[in-house]
Design a protein around this motif. Structure first.
Motif, PDB file in Angstrom:
ATOM      1  N   HIS A 207      47.180  29.633  16.309  1.00  0.00           N
ATOM      2  CA  HIS A 207      46.634  30.075  17.527  1.00  0.00           C
ATOM      3  C   HIS A 207      46.339  28.791  18.471  1.00  0.00           C
ATOM      4  O   HIS A 207      45.300  27.998  18.205  1.00  0.00           O
ATOM      5  CB  HIS A 207      45.519  30.963  17.713  1.00  0.00           C
ATOM      6  CG  HIS A 207      44.238  30.626  17.151  1.00  0.00           C
ATOM      7  ND1 HIS A 207      44.199  30.421  15.730  1.00  0.00           N
ATOM      8  CD2 HIS A 207      43.093  30.054  17.535  1.00  0.00           C
ATOM      9  CE1 HIS A 207      42.988  30.059  15.375  1.00  0.00           C
ATOM     10  NE2 HIS A 207      42.398  29.936  16.503  1.00  0.00           N
ATOM     11  N   GLU A 209      46.911  29.010  22.234  1.00  0.00           N
ATOM     12  CA  GLU A 209      46.539  29.750  23.420  1.00  0.00           C
ATOM     13  C   GLU A 209      45.151  30.682  23.354  1.00  0.00           C
ATOM     14  O   GLU A 209      44.705  31.020  22.056  1.00  0.00           O
ATOM     15  CB  GLU A 209      47.556  30.772  23.956  1.00  0.00           C
ATOM     16  CG  GLU A 209      48.694  30.269  24.252  1.00  0.00           C
ATOM     17  CD  GLU A 209      49.765  31.010  24.711  1.00  0.00           C
ATOM     18  OE1 GLU A 209      49.421  31.890  25.879  1.00  0.00           O
ATOM     19  OE2 GLU A 209      50.904  31.379  24.592  1.00  0.00           O
ATOM     20  N   ARG A 210      44.335  30.669  24.316  1.00  0.00           N
ATOM     21  CA  ARG A 210      43.133  31.322  24.177  1.00  0.00           C
ATOM     22  C   ARG A 210      43.285  32.596  24.114  1.00  0.00           C
ATOM     23  O   ARG A 210      43.912  33.447  24.521  1.00  0.00           O
ATOM     24  CB  ARG A 210      42.337  30.980  25.429  1.00  0.00           C
ATOM     25  CG  ARG A 210      40.750  31.378  25.374  1.00  0.00           C
ATOM     26  CD  ARG A 210      40.346  31.186  26.639  1.00  0.00           C
ATOM     27  NE  ARG A 210      40.850  32.307  27.691  1.00  0.00           N
ATOM     28  CZ  ARG A 210      40.675  32.291  29.199  1.00  0.00           C
ATOM     29  NH1 ARG A 210      39.863  31.162  29.536  1.00  0.00           N
ATOM     30  NH2 ARG A 210      41.217  33.275  29.765  1.00  0.00           N
ATOM     31  N   TRP A 211      42.371  33.418  23.238  1.00  0.00           N
ATOM     32  CA  TRP A 211      42.286  34.688  23.026  1.00  0.00           C
ATOM     33  C   TRP A 211      41.041  35.304  23.732  1.00  0.00           C
ATOM     34  O   TRP A 211      40.061  34.655  23.332  1.00  0.00           O
ATOM     35  CB  TRP A 211      42.117  34.996  21.496  1.00  0.00           C
ATOM     36  CG  TRP A 211      43.613  35.156  21.046  1.00  0.00           C
ATOM     37  CD1 TRP A 211      44.542  34.249  20.584  1.00  0.00           C
ATOM     38  CD2 TRP A 211      44.439  36.430  20.778  1.00  0.00           C
ATOM     39  NE1 TRP A 211      45.663  34.928  20.330  1.00  0.00           N
ATOM     40  CE2 TRP A 211      45.737  36.055  20.372  1.00  0.00           C
ATOM     41  CE3 TRP A 211      43.868  37.847  20.822  1.00  0.00           C
ATOM     42  CZ2 TRP A 211      46.740  37.124  19.786  1.00  0.00           C
ATOM     43  CZ3 TRP A 211      45.038  38.561  20.544  1.00  0.00           C
ATOM     44  CH2 TRP A 211      46.261  38.413  19.990  1.00  0.00           C
ATOM     45  N   ASN A 292      45.129  38.488  30.140  1.00  0.00           N
ATOM     46  CA  ASN A 292      45.889  38.430  29.508  1.00  0.00           C
ATOM     47  C   ASN A 292      46.130  39.542  28.454  1.00  0.00           C
ATOM     48  O   ASN A 292      45.631  39.151  27.350  1.00  0.00           O
ATOM     49  CB  ASN A 292      46.196  37.111  28.992  1.00  0.00           C
ATOM     50  CG  ASN A 292      47.543  36.780  28.294  1.00  0.00           C
ATOM     51  OD1 ASN A 292      48.659  37.757  27.837  1.00  0.00           O
ATOM     52  ND2 ASN A 292      47.894  35.599  27.843  1.00  0.00           N
ATOM     53  N   GLN A 294      48.357  40.635  26.094  1.00  0.00           N
ATOM     54  CA  GLN A 294      48.675  40.187  24.886  1.00  0.00           C
ATOM     55  C   GLN A 294      47.837  39.459  24.067  1.00  0.00           C
ATOM     56  O   GLN A 294      47.980  39.532  22.923  1.00  0.00           O
ATOM     57  CB  GLN A 294      50.034  39.648  25.308  1.00  0.00           C
ATOM     58  CG  GLN A 294      51.140  40.469  25.816  1.00  0.00           C
ATOM     59  CD  GLN A 294      51.562  41.733  25.265  1.00  0.00           C
ATOM     60  OE1 GLN A 294      51.655  41.820  23.914  1.00  0.00           O
ATOM     61  NE2 GLN A 294      51.692  42.667  26.123  1.00  0.00           N
ATOM     62  N   ARG A 295      47.067  38.992  24.687  1.00  0.00           N
ATOM     63  CA  ARG A 295      45.923  38.134  24.032  1.00  0.00           C
ATOM     64  C   ARG A 295      44.456  38.481  24.170  1.00  0.00           C
ATOM     65  O   ARG A 295      43.773  37.907  24.186  1.00  0.00           O
ATOM     66  CB  ARG A 295      46.054  36.621  24.207  1.00  0.00           C
ATOM     67  CG  ARG A 295      47.384  35.987  23.818  1.00  0.00           C
ATOM     68  CD  ARG A 295      47.612  34.543  23.728  1.00  0.00           C
ATOM     69  NE  ARG A 295      48.504  34.234  22.917  1.00  0.00           N
ATOM     70  CZ  ARG A 295      48.662  33.622  21.784  1.00  0.00           C
ATOM     71  NH1 ARG A 295      47.402  33.686  21.167  1.00  0.00           N
ATOM     72  NH2 ARG A 295      49.573  33.264  21.134  1.00  0.00           N
ATOM     73  N   THR A 296      44.429  39.907  24.319  1.00  0.00           N
ATOM     74  CA  THR A 296      43.058  40.258  24.310  1.00  0.00           C
ATOM     75  C   THR A 296      42.861  41.327  23.388  1.00  0.00           C
ATOM     76  O   THR A 296      43.602  42.377  23.173  1.00  0.00           O
ATOM     77  CB  THR A 296      42.917  41.087  25.850  1.00  0.00           C
ATOM     78  OG1 THR A 296      43.034  40.120  26.748  1.00  0.00           O
ATOM     79  CG2 THR A 296      41.609  41.814  25.929  1.00  0.00           C
ATOM     80  N   LYS A 371      44.459  39.252  13.704  1.00  0.00           N
ATOM     81  CA  LYS A 371      45.177  39.487  14.725  1.00  0.00           C
ATOM     82  C   LYS A 371      45.442  38.303  15.739  1.00  0.00           C
ATOM     83  O   LYS A 371      46.490  38.110  16.361  1.00  0.00           O
ATOM     84  CB  LYS A 371      44.280  40.610  15.621  1.00  0.00           C
ATOM     85  CG  LYS A 371      44.278  42.082  15.040  1.00  0.00           C
ATOM     86  CD  LYS A 371      45.665  42.476  14.873  1.00  0.00           C
ATOM     87  CE  LYS A 371      45.447  43.855  14.417  1.00  0.00           C
ATOM     88  NZ  LYS A 371      46.850  44.721  14.255  1.00  0.00           N
ATOM     89  N   VAL A 372      44.454  37.391  15.612  1.00  0.00           N
ATOM     90  CA  VAL A 372      44.555  36.418  16.439  1.00  0.00           C
ATOM     91  C   VAL A 372      45.648  35.250  16.091  1.00  0.00           C
ATOM     92  O   VAL A 372      46.636  34.660  17.014  1.00  0.00           O
ATOM     93  CB  VAL A 372      43.270  35.530  16.538  1.00  0.00           C
ATOM     94  CG1 VAL A 372      43.545  34.096  16.870  1.00  0.00           C
ATOM     95  CG2 VAL A 372      42.311  36.129  17.214  1.00  0.00           C
ATOM     96  N   GLY A 374      48.498  36.389  14.561  1.00  0.00           N
ATOM     97  CA  GLY A 374      49.578  37.238  14.823  1.00  0.00           C
ATOM     98  C   GLY A 374      50.259  37.550  13.207  1.00  0.00           C
ATOM     99  O   GLY A 374      51.614  37.635  13.312  1.00  0.00           O
TER     100      GLY A 374
END
Length: 374
Positions: A207, A209-211, A292, A294-296, A371-372, A374
């Motif tokens: 990962h 990008e920030r979650w 965002n 999709q990343r929450t 989940k983070v 993927g």
């Protein structure tokens, strides 16, 4: 004044309770007062009462909690007092015991004590509250020690067996390649394999990008254990790279406690247990935070007993899921993960795409990491 040791019959009478009076005789004076104090505590044990070992036959004692504290301090020696006070909190959940400063200064820190402090802190004067805060800090430290390792390991990254690592830690140890690379050092006479070059695998972070992780915590009284572990979990997640963690507590109102996430002691001291429950309002607040989808990940920790509009709760959860947010409902987040919750409401949320279950903090960390990544 401590209780003088009674004769053998009186001691048996104290042990067995009111049911033994016909066989052993009654009590008087200090021994009678001691019996009332013991019955006030242990008489509420249904199993003991069923065996007839304790439990008065003339109805419950009229002692108040402060009266009981004063009585046992007058009648019993120090080691007995500590045992009685500990049993009051640990076995019977008599939270009012912890509003006494002397008790707080003596009692052993534990999660049961922490729960009692959270229930009664609004009754404490400043001096007692200061002592309670010190106990909360110690219990939180103990919980963090257990939880932080699970969180770090869950988010450390997946092992990459194709690449070697110079970071020589146990969790990266590559047993198979280590054996293969050192087979020429096998000593058949000793029956031992000597290792010169252990091999370790690298880890990759998937990962970049920030979650955003939003914990919505139901602060009704029945959820106190989950409130404690949610606060500590949020603190453990707070410093992870690539993560932004929010913590929101709710009853009929919604309070964003994110500014205190880095200090779980302060956070817990601000929690107000009890009151009604408006889960839909809390989910609506979470919707306002989403940048965002999709990343929450929104983690709703609740017993799902909605005091507001059930249809509105279902509608808002459905909207979050359809927008791309990952929605997790936890009926419990504690060491036992043994919940009591509204199963019908939980089923309705599952039909709208939410994931619902009960987890220990370690299991939640592993689930979030999955989940983070993927």
């Amino acid at each position: 004044m401590n209780l003088k040791l009674p004769d053998s019959l009186a001691r048996w009478r104290l042990l067995l309770g009111e049911a033994a009076t016909p066989a052993l005789g009654g009590l008087s004076g200090a021994a009678r007062s001691a019996d009332m104090a013991l019955d006030w505590l242990y008489g509420r044990d249904s199993e003991v009462a069923a065996r007839g070992e304790r439990g008065a036959g003339l109805g419950p004692s009229q002692l108040s909690t402060p009266d009981w504290i004063n009585t046992i301090h007058e009648l019993f020696p120090k080691e007995v007092i500590e045992r009685l006070e500990g049993d009051a909190v640990e076995l019977y959940g008599i939270d009012e015991v912890v509003t006494n400063l002397e008790v707080l200064e003596r009692i052993e820190p534990s999660e049961a004590l922490l729960r009692a402090v959270l229930h009664t802190k609004h009754l404490m004067n400043p001096e007692v509250l200061a002592a309670a805060r010190r106990l909360v800090a110690e219990v939180v430290r103990q919980i963090i020690e257990k939880m932080a390792t699970d969180v770090r390991q869950a988010f450390a990254g997946a092992r990459d067996r194709r690449r070697r690592s110079m970071l020589k830690v146990a969790r990266n140890f590559d047993f198979k390649r280590t054996v293969q690379g050192n087979l020429h050092r096998w000593d058949p006479q000793r029956g031992k394999l000597f290792l010169e070059t252990p091999v370790f695998m690298s880890r990759v972070r998937r990962h970049t990008e920030r979650w955003d992780i939003c914990l919505l915590i139901d602060q009704s009284g029945s959820m106190v254990e989950s409130v404690i572990h949610s606060a500590v979990m949020a603190s453990c997640l707070w410093n992870l790279p690539g993560m932004r963690t929010r913590l929101v507590a709710f009853d009929t109102e919604v309070v964003d406690l994110t500014s205190d996430v880095s200090d779980p002691v302060e956070l817990l001291m601000k929690v107000q247990l009890g009151g009604g429950t408006d889960i839909a309002k809390a989910v609506g607040y979470a919707q306002s935070l989403v940048e965002n989808p999709q990343r929450t990940v929104v983690v709703l920790v609740s017993d799902f007993c909605e005091g507001g509009s059930q249809n509105e709760l279902v509608r808002r959860v459905k909207a979050l899921v359809q927008s791309g947010v990952t929605m997790l409902g936890l009926a419990a987040l504690d060491a036992r993960a043994d919940p009591c919750y509204d199963r019908d409401m939980a089923a309705r949320l599952v039909r709208e795409g939410a994931h619902v279950g009960a987890m220990t903090p370690g299991q939640l960390a592993a689930w979030l990491a999955e989940k983070v990544r993927g």
